[in-house]
Design a protein around this motif. Structure first.
Motif, short mmCIF file in Angstrom:
data_model
loop_
_atom_site.label_atom_id
_atom_site.label_comp_id
_atom_site.label_asym_id
_atom_site.label_seq_id
_atom_site.Cartn_x
_atom_site.Cartn_y
_atom_site.Cartn_z
N VAL A 215 56.95 -52.37 22.23
CA VAL A 215 57.76 -51.54 22.47
C VAL A 215 58.15 -50.40 21.28
O VAL A 215 57.83 -50.80 20.07
CB VAL A 215 59.27 -52.27 22.68
N ALA A 216 58.17 -49.16 21.70
CA ALA A 216 58.50 -48.31 20.80
C ALA A 216 59.72 -47.14 21.33
O ALA A 216 59.96 -47.25 22.51
CB ALA A 216 57.31 -47.36 21.01
N PHE A 217 60.18 -46.75 20.41
CA PHE A 217 61.56 -45.72 20.42
C PHE A 217 61.06 -44.48 19.96
O PHE A 217 60.56 -44.46 18.99
CB PHE A 217 62.79 -46.33 19.87
N ILE A 218 61.29 -43.16 20.68
CA ILE A 218 60.98 -41.78 20.49
C ILE A 218 62.34 -41.24 20.74
O ILE A 218 63.09 -41.55 21.59
CB ILE A 218 59.69 -41.52 20.86
N PRO A 219 62.75 -40.15 19.96
CA PRO A 219 63.93 -39.13 20.61
C PRO A 219 63.53 -38.51 21.72
O PRO A 219 62.33 -38.42 22.22
CB PRO A 219 63.94 -38.12 19.66
N ALA A 220 64.41 -38.39 22.87
CA ALA A 220 64.42 -37.58 24.00
C ALA A 220 64.98 -36.33 23.98
O ALA A 220 64.63 -35.66 24.97
CB ALA A 220 64.79 -38.69 24.97
N ASN A 221 65.77 -36.01 22.85
CA ASN A 221 66.30 -34.54 22.73
C ASN A 221 66.36 -34.21 21.43
O ASN A 221 66.36 -35.19 20.61
CB ASN A 221 67.71 -34.62 23.44
N THR A 222 66.73 -32.99 20.93
CA THR A 222 66.74 -32.47 19.54
C THR A 222 67.91 -33.20 18.63
O THR A 222 67.70 -33.34 17.52
CB THR A 222 67.00 -31.12 19.60
N THR A 225 70.60 -37.94 20.53
CA THR A 225 71.60 -38.69 21.48
C THR A 225 71.16 -39.39 22.58
O THR A 225 71.57 -40.16 23.44
CB THR A 225 72.78 -37.67 21.88
N MET A 226 69.90 -39.03 22.99
CA MET A 226 69.05 -39.89 23.86
C MET A 226 67.53 -40.17 23.20
O MET A 226 66.92 -39.30 22.53
CB MET A 226 68.94 -38.78 25.15
N ALA A 227 67.38 -41.34 24.00
CA ALA A 227 65.87 -41.88 23.46
C ALA A 227 65.00 -42.34 24.51
O ALA A 227 65.76 -42.64 25.69
CB ALA A 227 66.15 -42.87 22.35
N LEU A 228 63.97 -42.52 24.25
CA LEU A 228 63.06 -42.98 25.18
C LEU A 228 62.60 -44.72 24.53
O LEU A 228 62.05 -44.58 23.52
CB LEU A 228 61.68 -42.30 25.60
N GLU A 229 62.68 -45.63 25.47
CA GLU A 229 62.25 -46.77 25.20
C GLU A 229 60.88 -46.97 25.93
O GLU A 229 61.04 -47.08 27.04
CB GLU A 229 63.29 -47.81 25.67
N LEU A 230 59.84 -47.23 25.25
CA LEU A 230 58.36 -47.18 25.81
C LEU A 230 57.88 -48.54 25.83
O LEU A 230 57.71 -49.30 24.60
CB LEU A 230 57.54 -46.25 25.05
N ARG A 231 57.36 -49.00 26.73
CA ARG A 231 56.95 -50.27 26.96
C ARG A 231 55.43 -50.39 27.45
O ARG A 231 54.78 -51.29 27.80
CB ARG A 231 57.68 -51.45 27.71
N HIS A 232 54.82 -48.94 28.02
CA HIS A 232 53.70 -48.95 28.51
C HIS A 232 52.50 -49.17 27.67
O HIS A 232 52.52 -48.61 26.72
CB HIS A 232 53.50 -47.85 29.30
N PRO A 233 51.75 -50.16 28.14
CA PRO A 233 50.76 -50.55 27.07
C PRO A 233 49.72 -49.32 26.62
O PRO A 233 49.25 -49.17 25.36
CB PRO A 233 49.61 -51.53 27.65
N ALA A 234 49.42 -48.50 27.44
CA ALA A 234 48.61 -47.07 27.12
C ALA A 234 49.44 -46.38 25.94
O ALA A 234 48.63 -45.88 25.27
CB ALA A 234 48.36 -46.34 28.43
N LEU A 235 50.55 -46.07 26.22
CA LEU A 235 51.62 -45.29 25.48
C LEU A 235 51.58 -45.96 24.09
O LEU A 235 51.48 -45.57 23.15
CB LEU A 235 53.12 -45.09 25.95
N ILE A 236 51.94 -47.36 24.09
CA ILE A 236 52.12 -48.03 22.65
C ILE A 236 50.70 -47.96 21.98
O ILE A 236 50.77 -47.79 20.78
CB ILE A 236 52.29 -49.42 22.95
N GLU A 237 49.46 -48.19 22.72
CA GLU A 237 48.32 -48.27 22.06
C GLU A 237 48.04 -46.65 21.31
O GLU A 237 47.68 -46.61 20.27
CB GLU A 237 47.23 -48.46 22.93
N TYR A 238 48.46 -45.77 22.21
CA TYR A 238 48.30 -44.24 21.51
C TYR A 238 49.03 -44.20 20.44
O TYR A 238 48.36 -43.57 19.39
CB TYR A 238 48.70 -43.47 22.66
N LEU A 239 50.34 -44.38 20.26
CA LEU A 239 51.41 -44.28 19.25
C LEU A 239 50.78 -45.12 17.95
O LEU A 239 51.01 -44.70 16.94
CB LEU A 239 52.77 -44.69 19.58
N VAL A 240 50.62 -46.48 18.17
CA VAL A 240 49.93 -47.05 17.35
C VAL A 240 48.66 -46.21 16.46
O VAL A 240 48.48 -46.39 15.25
CB VAL A 240 49.60 -48.47 17.65
N THR A 241 47.77 -45.85 17.16
CA THR A 241 46.63 -45.13 16.71
C THR A 241 47.03 -43.88 15.83
O THR A 241 46.61 -43.64 14.97
CB THR A 241 45.63 -44.65 18.01
#
Length: 347
Positions: A215-222, A225-241
């Motif tokens: 699971v990853a967390f990234i900002p969703a606005n500047t 005050t909003m964030a994205l919680e990501l659990r998609h395996p492809a997105l997680i693998e990309y961010l780890v890379t």
């Protein structure tokens, strides 16, 4: 909004007000509703029955009725002895909504709801981070942009870091070189001991926190005050890379920054020179290196003086002549590209 919703709509998710019932029913049937249509019923957001559409922030998508029912039943477990009547009403209400949802094929955004979740508001971001911390068992990878880390900024997530250390979870943190000069970061690392390993770079991507590579967390606005919680395996693998490639390029906090090899030019001025050569304005350079615009301009002035440049145009020429433009010389190999290293994507 939460306070307003509670005052005007004093009810739970199992007994919606008439207006909330209409809007939520429409959202389940259609897959989403316009944010403006839901403004008269803030209770739906307060109760997390609706949440922002990851593909279009002007729309809200419904939380799956089955998920809502599960959450409610779990919350009532400890008080089941006096809640038999309410359990029946919850089941009846959400069976009806589930029946509505079966009539229409939900959009892909709803199907992927568990893989990409929009967290609207600092309280929901903190709650999701606490939940991920509690479930983490192995490692946390984080990228912390900006400049010197103030002690109050580091203390915001200190309870999570201490909880992770107590369970033997390893942590690796990436900062900008400027963070080396802050006592707050040094105090934090001393407190955490060998649980945390820190490295620095001239510039990093925007904030990123990865728990157990699931699971990853990234900002969703500047303003974060909003964030994205990501659990998609492809997105997680990309961010780890991306993280691992940045980590290999970074310099351990315990090691000194390398000398530029040019008398009178500091490591930071070398970084500024490379960004100037790319055509960036002072404000952009300052943001990417985690320093103030005023400090950035002071470095540019010293750079001009050292290189003997009388104008900004002449400075660009001198930077290229001195080999400070970041371009590989004929005798050295070109660096391996890093996906997203120059882009800006939890608090």
């Amino acid at each position: 909004m939460a306070g307003h919703g509670a005052e005007q709509h004093p009810h739970g998710a199992d007994r919606l007000c008439e207006a909330g019932d209409r809007v939520y029913s429409r959202a389940v049937r259609r897959g989403r509703v316009a944010r403006l249509d839901a403004e008269p019923v803030p209770c739906l957001l307060d109760l997390a029955l609706l949440h922002p559409d990851p593909d279009d922030m002007d729309f809200l998508v419904p939380t799956a009725p089955q998920e809502v029912m599960t959450r409610l039943l779990r919350g009532m477990y400890d008080e089941v002895s006096e809640s038999h009547r309410r359990v029946g009403s919850v089941v009846a209400a959400f069976e009806r909504y589930a029946g509505l949802g079966r009539r229409v094929q939900p959009p892909s955004a709803t199907v992927e709801g568990s893989a990409i979740r929009v967290l609207d508001g600092l309280s929901r971001i903190q709650a999701a981070m606490d939940e991920a911390t509690a479930a983490c068992t192995t490692e946390v990878l984080s990228v912390q942009p900006g400049g010197i880390r103030r002690e109050h900024e580091l203390s915001e997530g200190l309870h999570r870091a201490l909880a992770l250390r107590g369970r033997g979870v390893r942590m690796r943190d990436l900062y900008t070189h400027v963070a080396r000069h802050g006592q707050g970061l040094l105090t934090y690392l001393e407190l955490m001991g060998d649980t945390v390993e820190a490295r620095t770079l001239d510039e990093v991507i925007d904030r990123l926190i990865l728990f157990d590579r699931t699971v990853a967390f990234i900002p969703a606005n500047t303003d974060r005050t909003m964030a994205l919680e990501l659990r998609h395996p492809a997105l997680i693998e990309y961010l780890v890379t991306v993280f691992e490639r940045l980590w290999r390029l970074a310099i351990p906090l315990t090691a000194a920054l390398p000398d530029t090899g040019i008398e009178g030019i500091s490591h930071r001025e070398q970084s500024i020179a490379a960004l100037l050569a790319e055509g960036h304005q002072d404000a952009v350079i300052a943001e990417r290196l985690g320093i103030s615009v005023r400090t950035c301009r002071a470095h540019i002035a010293r750079l001009s003086e050292t290189l003997g440049a009388a104008s900004r145009t002449q400075l660009g020429v001198r930077i290229a002549q001195a080999g400070l433009d970041g371009r590989p010389r004929a005798s050295e190999p070109a660096p391996i590209g890093v996906p997203g290293a120059g882009s800006s994507p939890v608090r």
